[in-house]
Design an enzyme around this catalytic site. Structure first.
Site, PDB file in Angstrom:
ATOM      1  N   ASP A  44       0.815  -1.213   0.000  1.00 56.89           N
ATOM      2  CA  ASP A  44       0.000   0.000   0.000  1.00 56.89           C
ATOM      3  C   ASP A  44       0.850   1.265   0.000  1.00 56.89           C
ATOM      4  O   ASP A  44       0.481   2.269  -0.614  1.00 56.89           O
ATOM      5  CB  ASP A  44      -0.927   0.002   1.217  1.00 56.89           C
ATOM      6  CG  ASP A  44      -2.030  -1.040   1.097  1.00 56.89           C
ATOM      7  OD1 ASP A  44      -2.251  -1.554  -0.015  1.00 56.89           O
ATOM      8  OD2 ASP A  44      -2.670  -1.344   2.123  1.00 56.89           O
ATOM      9  N   GLY A  45       1.995   1.244   0.685  1.00 56.62           N
ATOM     10  CA  GLY A  45       2.848   2.420   0.715  1.00 56.62           C
ATOM     11  C   GLY A  45       3.355   2.812  -0.660  1.00 56.62           C
ATOM     12  O   GLY A  45       3.420   3.997  -1.005  1.00 56.62           O
ATOM     13  N   ASP A  95      -3.299  14.969  20.968  1.00 53.99           N
ATOM     14  CA  ASP A  95      -2.142  14.641  20.134  1.00 53.99           C
ATOM     15  C   ASP A  95      -2.296  15.119  18.703  1.00 53.99           C
ATOM     16  O   ASP A  95      -1.340  15.068  17.935  1.00 53.99           O
ATOM     17  CB  ASP A  95      -1.909  13.128  20.126  1.00 53.99           C
ATOM     18  CG  ASP A  95      -1.263  12.641  21.413  1.00 53.99           C
ATOM     19  OD1 ASP A  95      -0.999  13.478  22.292  1.00 53.99           O
ATOM     20  OD2 ASP A  95      -1.025  11.423  21.538  1.00 53.99           O
ATOM     21  N   ALA A 123      -6.882   2.992   7.567  1.00 55.83           N
ATOM     22  CA  ALA A 123      -5.472   3.181   7.939  1.00 55.83           C
ATOM     23  C   ALA A 123      -5.378   3.875   9.301  1.00 55.83           C
ATOM     24  O   ALA A 123      -5.912   3.394  10.296  1.00 55.83           O
ATOM     25  CB  ALA A 123      -4.751   3.963   6.839  1.00 55.83           C
ATOM     26  N   ALA A 164      -6.789   6.502  10.556  1.00 55.32           N
ATOM     27  CA  ALA A 164      -8.071   6.902  11.148  1.00 55.32           C
ATOM     28  C   ALA A 164      -8.722   5.739  11.879  1.00 55.32           C
ATOM     29  O   ALA A 164      -9.324   5.914  12.944  1.00 55.32           O
ATOM     30  CB  ALA A 164      -9.004   7.441  10.062  1.00 55.32           C
ATOM     31  N   LEU A 165      -8.621   4.542  11.331  1.00 51.55           N
ATOM     32  CA  LEU A 165      -9.197   3.370  11.985  1.00 51.55           C
ATOM     33  C   LEU A 165      -8.487   3.086  13.300  1.00 51.55           C
ATOM     34  O   LEU A 165      -9.118   2.805  14.314  1.00 51.55           O
ATOM     35  CB  LEU A 165      -9.099   2.162  11.057  1.00 51.55           C
ATOM     36  CG  LEU A 165      -9.718   0.866  11.585  1.00 51.55           C
ATOM     37  CD1 LEU A 165     -11.232   0.955  11.589  1.00 51.55           C
ATOM     38  CD2 LEU A 165      -9.264  -0.322  10.741  1.00 51.55           C
TER      39      LEU A 165
END
Length: 299
Positions: free
Chosen positions: A65-66, A188, A200, A202-203
């Site tokens: 994915d990166g 944070d 990603a 957010a999950l």
């Protein structure tokens, strides 16, 4: 036709697959260019990388994915389709490599794939001492407004993360949506994600799992110092607005677009995140579907 092959050059299997694919394309008389994922590193693609995108009809990404995220940033909102073939770990955005790269690419060339339209992000940043074209008079950041001169604009397919800076202290910030103030927060930081990025960062921060066809945004506070924080899911035309505290001790923040750090000469004052002007196109070959894949990976 011209195909751009982007390979994860730290993965031996991806390297071998890229050479096999290049040989196949040459045998078919198809123009192609090989690029290493390390050449696309950094928030702003160098001129050499920008030249790679010119004239490209399809990008084949051999990696995880990166590597797909780096390729998406390279192509921006050009609409050039991306065919990802997984040689990484998760590979949530990629196709399986079990059939072999030649078979998957041949299927794509024959049209035996499904094109997914994925919303991406346009990120506009205003630093201290700079005029704010949207916020100085209190106007909302109109998603259809032209880009003001001198703005700092960035692309992301997954998310923008605004996190603690080098001093490690929590940051104070205001959160708004399309001109409406939502809350003043301390914590944070904040993640603003697309549906693609909802699986990603957010999950991991407690945000919802969102189907890839959704065209709005997801804003998730990071470790907020409150008992009342929740993720916000916006309408497609909404703009998420973040203003950082004027207190020097509380506004030291670092910005990451799809995991790549964004560097600025001055402290960041405000951030505007909206849907990109054109979607990113991902090509799917015999894909099992979002919910089936999510069930295997996350449950």
């Amino acid at each position: 036709m011209r195909i751009l092959i982007v390979r994860n050059n730290s993965n031996s299997k991806a390297l071998d697959a890229s050479l096999l694919l290049a040989t196949y394309l040459a045998s078919q008389g198809i123009d192609h260019t090989l690029a290493d994922s390390s050449d696309l590193a950094g928030a702003d693609a160098p001129e050499e990388a920008a030249e790679l995108a010119a004239g490209t009809d399809m990008a084949v990404v051999l990696g995880g994915d990166g590597t797909i995220l780096r390729t998406a940033r390279l192509l921006g909102t050009t609409g050039v389709p991306i065919l990802g073939i997984n040689f990484g770990r998760l590979g949530f955005l990629a196709n399986s490599s079990d059939e072999g790269v030649v078979a998957v690419v041949a299927a794509a060339l024959a049209g035996d794939v499904v094109a997914e339209q994925r919303t991406n992000l346009r990120i506009d940043v205003v630093c201290e001492g700079e005029a704010d074209p949207w916020g100085d008079e209190g106007d909302s950041a109109d998603a259809l407004s032209p880009a003001p001169e001198g703005r700092r604009s960035f692309f992301a397919l997954n998310e923008l993360a605004v996190t603690r800076g080098a001093n490690g202290r929590v940051i104070d910030f205001g959160l708004g949506v399309s001109g409406s103030h939502v809350a003043d927060m301390r914590g944070d930081g904040l993640v603003v994600a697309t549906a693609t990025g909802s699986t990603a960062y957010a999950l991991s921060a407690g945000g919802p799992l969102v189907a890839p066809g959704f065209t709005g945004l997801v804003a998730v506070p990071l470790a907020p110092h409150t008992l009342h924080s929740r993720a916000i899911v916006t309408a497609p035309s909404d703009v998420v607005e973040m203003s950082l505290s004027t207190d020097a001790a509380r506004h030291d923040a670092t910005l990451f677009a799809d995991g790549e750090v964004l560097s600025f000469e001055r402290p960041v004052r405000r951030v505007y995140v909206r849907r990109g002007d054109a979607p990113t196109v991902l090509l799917r070959h015999r894909h099992e579907g979002f919910y089936e894949h999510a069930a295997k990976v996350f449950f």
